[in-house]
Motif scaffolding. Structure first.
Motif, short mmCIF file in Angstrom:
data_model
loop_
_atom_site.label_atom_id
_atom_site.label_comp_id
_atom_site.label_asym_id
_atom_site.label_seq_id
_atom_site.Cartn_x
_atom_site.Cartn_y
_atom_site.Cartn_z
N MET A 65 0.86 -1.20 0.02
CA MET A 65 -0.20 -0.10 -0.02
C MET A 65 0.82 1.11 0.04
O MET A 65 1.83 1.35 0.50
CB MET A 65 -0.81 0.07 1.23
N SER A 66 0.12 2.36 -0.72
CA SER A 66 1.19 3.61 -0.73
C SER A 66 0.70 4.49 0.75
O SER A 66 1.53 5.21 0.85
CB SER A 66 0.87 4.29 -1.85
N GLU A 67 -0.38 3.94 1.26
CA GLU A 67 -0.85 4.86 2.42
C GLU A 67 -1.21 3.98 3.72
O GLU A 67 -1.45 2.70 3.31
CB GLU A 67 -2.15 5.88 2.02
N LEU A 68 -1.49 4.58 4.71
CA LEU A 68 -1.85 3.90 6.00
C LEU A 68 -3.38 3.43 5.51
O LEU A 68 -4.24 4.08 5.07
CB LEU A 68 -1.78 4.93 7.18
N GLY A 111 0.09 -3.08 7.62
CA GLY A 111 0.49 -4.17 6.81
C GLY A 111 1.41 -5.21 7.56
O GLY A 111 1.96 -4.79 8.52
N HIS A 112 1.69 -6.35 7.00
CA HIS A 112 2.75 -7.46 7.45
C HIS A 112 3.35 -7.82 6.17
O HIS A 112 2.93 -7.70 5.08
CB HIS A 112 1.84 -8.54 8.00
N LEU A 113 4.28 -8.63 6.68
CA LEU A 113 5.29 -9.24 5.51
C LEU A 113 5.28 -10.85 5.61
O LEU A 113 5.69 -11.37 6.59
CB LEU A 113 6.58 -8.81 5.77
N LEU A 114 5.06 -11.45 4.48
CA LEU A 114 5.05 -12.77 4.35
C LEU A 114 6.28 -12.99 3.31
O LEU A 114 6.29 -12.89 2.21
CB LEU A 114 4.07 -13.54 3.75
N LEU A 115 7.40 -13.66 3.69
CA LEU A 115 8.59 -13.75 2.96
C LEU A 115 8.90 -15.22 2.63
O LEU A 115 8.89 -15.97 3.60
CB LEU A 115 9.79 -12.98 4.07
#
Length: 262
Positions: A65-68, A111-115
């Motif tokens: 996303m570019s924003e909150l 957001g979250h990060l699934l790596l």
């Protein structure tokens, strides 16, 4: 599958939208009811509009996303350049700085990060992938309190390098961040201002001009055992960083806010 494996997260790729709603509702109700049975949270991710808003966590593949946002979301990306989801012998890898900044930027925007890490045929991992994970771990050892268990602030951040495109498959549109780019997270009375680079001198965070000086009890940098000099004006919160940086990739100013109303 639920009975045998008790998964923490179920990640759906494309095609879920073709499943009739009655089946999706029955599955979601069954899975979410397992939280009480198992005594822990569970998560379902989906793409696009395959589930109703709030029924799961929307997933952006190779994008962000570019924003909150007011709702949680998740990126699925990979340690390589995004050309595959398994082991590729001649692939290029992201830098550890890129991946750390990816995590920070996501968390600041809810957001979250699934790596993804692609193993070799023998089950071992490429040295390049392990190096990235080790550097992420070293950064989190010092700065994890600005990530784990935090929530978003009223602004996700500030800085000259702006992500202009929202959604999946937009990693190629993400600029390189610098020390002028700041991201915010919150935990309790602590506001964390994460500087995506090592500042060469005093930092003025313009967004924090909305704070009230009497509410700030101290400013520190995670990994540095000393209070920092600071001042608040109509231009923002000015912080003098320590002489030596405690880590690579990004540094965190920890701003403690007291209860000025007693």
């Amino acid at each position: 599958m639920l009975d045998r494996y008790q998964p923490d997260l179920i990640w759906f790729d494309f095609g879920l939208g073709a499943v009739p709603d009655r089946y999706k509702l029955a599955f979601l109700a069954d899975y979410y009811n397992r939280e009480d049975e198992w005594g822990r949270e569970v998560v379902v991710t989906y793409k696009g509009h395959d589930l109703a808003p709030g029924a799961g966590v929307v997933d952006l593949e190779l994008g962000r996303m570019s924003e909150l946002t007011y709702y949680p979301w998740l990126t699925d990306t990979t340690v390589d350049d995004g050309s595959g989801w398994g082991y590729l012998q001649d692939t290029k890898y992201k830098s550890a700085t890129t991946v750390v900044h990816y995590l920070i930027d996501n968390v600041s925007k809810n957001g979250h990060l699934l790596l993804n890490i692609g193993p070799k045929p023998d089950g071992t991992f490429p040295e390049e992938a392990k190096d990235i994970l080790v550097e992420m771990g070293e950064w989190l050892k010092i700065n994890g309190e600005a990530i784990y268990g935090t929530t978003t602030w009223v602004h996700f951040g500030e800085g000259p390098n702006v992500i202009t495109k929202t959604g999946s498959f937009n990693e190629q549109n993400v600029p390189s961040f610098s020390s002028e780019d700041i991201r915010f997270t919150v935990k309790g009375r602590h506001l964390y201002a994460i500087c995506l680079g090592w500042p060469k001198g005093p930092v003025t965070i313009e967004t924090l001009k909305t704070l009230w000086a009497p509410e700030i009890t101290s400013v520190q940098m995670l990994g540095v055992d000393q209070a920092l000099e600071w001042s608040l004006s109509e231009k923002g919160l000015r912080i003098v960083p320590p002489a030596n940086k405690p880590c690579k990739h990004a540094v965190v100013f920890k701003i403690e806010r007291g209860n000025v109303f007693g």
